[in-house]
Design a protein around this motif. Sequence first.
Motif, PDB file in Angstrom:
ATOM      1  N   THR A  20       0.809  -1.227   0.000  1.00 43.43           N
ATOM      2  CA  THR A  20       0.000   0.000   0.000  1.00 43.43           C
ATOM      3  C   THR A  20       0.837   1.270   0.000  1.00 43.43           C
ATOM      4  O   THR A  20       0.310   2.347   0.255  1.00 43.43           O
ATOM      5  CB  THR A  20      -0.925   0.013   1.221  1.00 43.43           C
ATOM      6  N   CYS A  21       2.113   1.160  -0.272  1.00 41.63           N
ATOM      7  CA  CYS A  21       2.985   2.344  -0.265  1.00 41.63           C
ATOM      8  C   CYS A  21       2.508   3.394  -1.279  1.00 41.63           C
ATOM      9  O   CYS A  21       2.526   4.585  -1.006  1.00 41.63           O
ATOM     10  CB  CYS A  21       4.413   1.930  -0.555  1.00 41.63           C
ATOM     11  N   ALA A  22       2.073   2.932  -2.440  1.00 43.05           N
ATOM     12  CA  ALA A  22       1.588   3.865  -3.461  1.00 43.05           C
ATOM     13  C   ALA A  22       0.339   4.608  -2.982  1.00 43.05           C
ATOM     14  O   ALA A  22       0.172   5.801  -3.257  1.00 43.05           O
ATOM     15  CB  ALA A  22       1.294   3.122  -4.756  1.00 43.05           C
ATOM     16  N   TRP A  23      -0.534   3.925  -2.241  1.00 41.08           N
ATOM     17  CA  TRP A  23      -1.745   4.579  -1.732  1.00 41.08           C
ATOM     18  C   TRP A  23      -1.392   5.652  -0.713  1.00 41.08           C
ATOM     19  O   TRP A  23      -2.065   6.674  -0.619  1.00 41.08           O
ATOM     20  CB  TRP A  23      -2.696   3.558  -1.109  1.00 41.08           C
ATOM     21  N   MET A  26      -0.320   8.615  -2.760  1.00 45.93           N
ATOM     22  CA  MET A  26      -1.494   9.213  -3.408  1.00 45.93           C
ATOM     23  C   MET A  26      -2.306  10.015  -2.397  1.00 45.93           C
ATOM     24  O   MET A  26      -2.819  11.091  -2.716  1.00 45.93           O
ATOM     25  CB  MET A  26      -2.357   8.121  -4.036  1.00 45.93           C
ATOM     26  N   SER A  27      -2.432   9.507  -1.160  1.00 47.54           N
ATOM     27  CA  SER A  27      -3.138  10.238  -0.103  1.00 47.54           C
ATOM     28  C   SER A  27      -2.402  11.515   0.261  1.00 47.54           C
ATOM     29  O   SER A  27      -3.012  12.559   0.503  1.00 47.54           O
ATOM     30  CB  SER A  27      -3.285   9.366   1.143  1.00 47.54           C
ATOM     31  N   SER A  31      -4.109  15.058  -0.392  1.00 51.66           N
ATOM     32  CA  SER A  31      -4.410  15.986   0.696  1.00 51.66           C
ATOM     33  C   SER A  31      -3.757  17.349   0.460  1.00 51.66           C
ATOM     34  O   SER A  31      -4.346  18.384   0.769  1.00 51.66           O
ATOM     35  CB  SER A  31      -3.953  15.401   2.035  1.00 51.66           C
ATOM     36  N   VAL A  32      -2.556  17.353  -0.102  1.00 51.15           N
ATOM     37  CA  VAL A  32      -1.900  18.634  -0.419  1.00 51.15           C
ATOM     38  C   VAL A  32      -2.727  19.404  -1.447  1.00 51.15           C
ATOM     39  O   VAL A  32      -2.964  20.616  -1.296  1.00 51.15           O
ATOM     40  CB  VAL A  32      -0.462  18.407  -0.923  1.00 51.15           C
ATOM     41  N   LEU A  33      -3.191  18.716  -2.485  1.00 49.36           N
ATOM     42  CA  LEU A  33      -4.017  19.377  -3.500  1.00 49.36           C
ATOM     43  C   LEU A  33      -5.346  19.862  -2.930  1.00 49.36           C
ATOM     44  O   LEU A  33      -5.818  20.948  -3.282  1.00 49.36           O
ATOM     45  CB  LEU A  33      -4.259  18.443  -4.677  1.00 49.36           C
ATOM     46  N   MET A  60      -3.602   8.754   5.920  1.00 49.38           N
ATOM     47  CA  MET A  60      -2.134   8.734   5.952  1.00 49.38           C
ATOM     48  C   MET A  60      -1.618   8.381   7.345  1.00 49.38           C
ATOM     49  O   MET A  60      -0.668   7.608   7.485  1.00 49.38           O
ATOM     50  CB  MET A  60      -1.574  10.095   5.545  1.00 49.38           C
ATOM     51  N   VAL A  61      -2.221   8.937   8.378  1.00 49.85           N
ATOM     52  CA  VAL A  61      -1.812   8.630   9.745  1.00 49.85           C
ATOM     53  C   VAL A  61      -2.054   7.153  10.048  1.00 49.85           C
ATOM     54  O   VAL A  61      -1.217   6.484  10.658  1.00 49.85           O
ATOM     55  CB  VAL A  61      -2.549   9.543  10.759  1.00 49.85           C
TER      56      VAL A  61
END
Length: 107
Positions: A20-23, A26-27, A31-33, A60-61
């Motif tokens: 799940t590193c890619a997820w 992506m999160s 979240s930045v966007l 992410m947390v």
Amino acid sequence: MGFFCDREETEKEIIITHKTCAWYYMSLWGSVLCLWGWYFSEGRLGNLFMKLAAVLIILMVFFAISNWKVTSEIRKASKKGRATVSGSRYSLSNPRKYIITKIDEEK
């Protein structure tokens, strides 16, 4: 190890695959966007961006806490020079893979 990573152990090495590193990344960028969109938006659209950013940050947390033990194991092996890395952190088809060589205890 569960949903987030696979752990295979042989006599000479430990192979950890982060599925799940890619997820996670992506999160992070989502979240930045969303926070950027919230900053420049007004009204309902701004509220929607803020709620979406909050959900992504919580996700992410959750990813970070669930991978804490594995990450500390990889960090310790890397400091000792026993870890090799392959794969991509942004790819779902070629996930990040860590190979940790075990120390021979007979020496």
